[in-house]
Design an enzyme around this catalytic site. Structure first.
Site: not given
Length: 316
Positions: A60, A123, A153, A183
């Site tokens: 990110t 999405y 993640y 994470k």
């Protein structure tokens, strides 16, 4: 200069927990907004020399979803060609389209990367746990390589698609040797500690919210994939590795002050602004749309805000 106390175990020697601090690399751009491969590799080398376990491109913080599969592959290959060992790379391979995630994850395995950081496709929202499990199961089958290592993640406030305990447990049941950690970037201490309670015996749990690192360090977390580690890796490492040291308390206060000062900015442009101030290089300000780069007045305001809290980007 390398700080021996901050140097984690050699990543290539570890088959389990991700050791040490792995900065979520900011991505330097050229004037045409293509990736500046030379500066990318220079940043990664400097962070490894500073004691980081490795680096994480295209998460990110690195604007990963703003780059094509071809761009990401070329940039990671440039890291390796530029002197960054593949075994010190945790490649973020998350994409909206599963075939793109598959292509990037295959590439990570083929070049010998430490592993892949993978969030669910992001999405479609409101998807079922079964659909998320299917995605990861098909990814493992598509790569079809025993070297595959995936760090899950979880960043639902950005992706809109989270990882439930039920999903994680089912993935561990189906492919127990593939998943090496989680994470957790939900940025809620209670959520991170609940993950640790449920899964720390089988997975390492890292947090993306640096103020939570001491709490996770006390539970056995071994490091972090951190955005702030682009310019303060030793401070970030101490938060998780020495959570109760006196020096860590000062570092934690400094991190909290910094994050408070950045609260009025879009985070990624602000982090690039800190790099621009640190290196006296305004090329660092460039971002891909739809992010908006700090202009001259924004950079001056950031400089003033950092000075107000006594934050020196060159001091780690």
């Amino acid at each position: 200069m390398t700080d021996p106390a901050a140097t984690p175990p050699t990543p290539a020697a570890s088959t389990g927990a991700l050791p040490g601090i792995w900065p979520a690399l900011l991505t330097p751009l050229r004037a045409d907004l293509g990736i500046d491969h030379a500066r990318f590799a220079a940043l990664a080398r400097a962070l490894i020399d500073a004691g980081c376990g490795g680096v994480t491109p295209f998460g990110t913080t690195g604007e990963g979803p703003s780059f094509s599969v071809a761009e990401r592959i070329a940039a990671v290959e440039a890291l390796v060609a530029g002197g960054v060992p593949a075994s010190r790379i945790l490649m973020s391979t998350s994409c909206a389209a599963p075939p793109d995630t598959l292509a990037l994850t295959r590439h990570a395995v083929q070049i010998g990367a430490w592993g892949s950081l993978v969030m669910p496709p992001f999405y479609f929202k409101g998807v079922s746990d079964a659909g998320i499990v299917d995605f990861y199961t098909q990814l493992v089958a598509g790569v079809d390589d025993p070297r595959l290592r995936i760090m899950l993640y979880h960043i639902p406030q950005v992706s809109g698609v989270g990882l439930s305990h039920a999903v994680i447990a089912e993935l561990l049941r189906r492919h127990p040797g593939t998943w090496v950690g989680i994470k957790d970037s939900q940025c809620e201490t209670a959520h991170s500690l609940a993950l640790a309670d449920a899964f720390m015996s089988r997975l390492t749990i890292h947090v993306g919210n640096e103020p939570d690192l001491p709490a996770l360090g006390r539970r056995g977390s071994t490091g972090a994939v951190s955005g702030l580690a682009n310019f303060m890796p030793r401070t970030v490492h101490r938060l998780v590795a020495e959570p109760d040291a006196l020096s860590t308390q000062a570092g934690l206060a400094r991190v909290k002050q910094l994050l408070g000062a950045l609260g009025g900015y879009a985070l990624i442009p602000a982090l690039k602004g800190i790099m621009a101030l640190r290196d006296a290089d305004t090329a660092w300000l460039r971002v891909r749309p739809t992010l908006l780069a700090l202009d001259e007045s924004g950079l001056a305001r950031l400089r003033d805000d950092l000075a107000r809290i006594g934050f020196d980007p060159q001091h780690d």
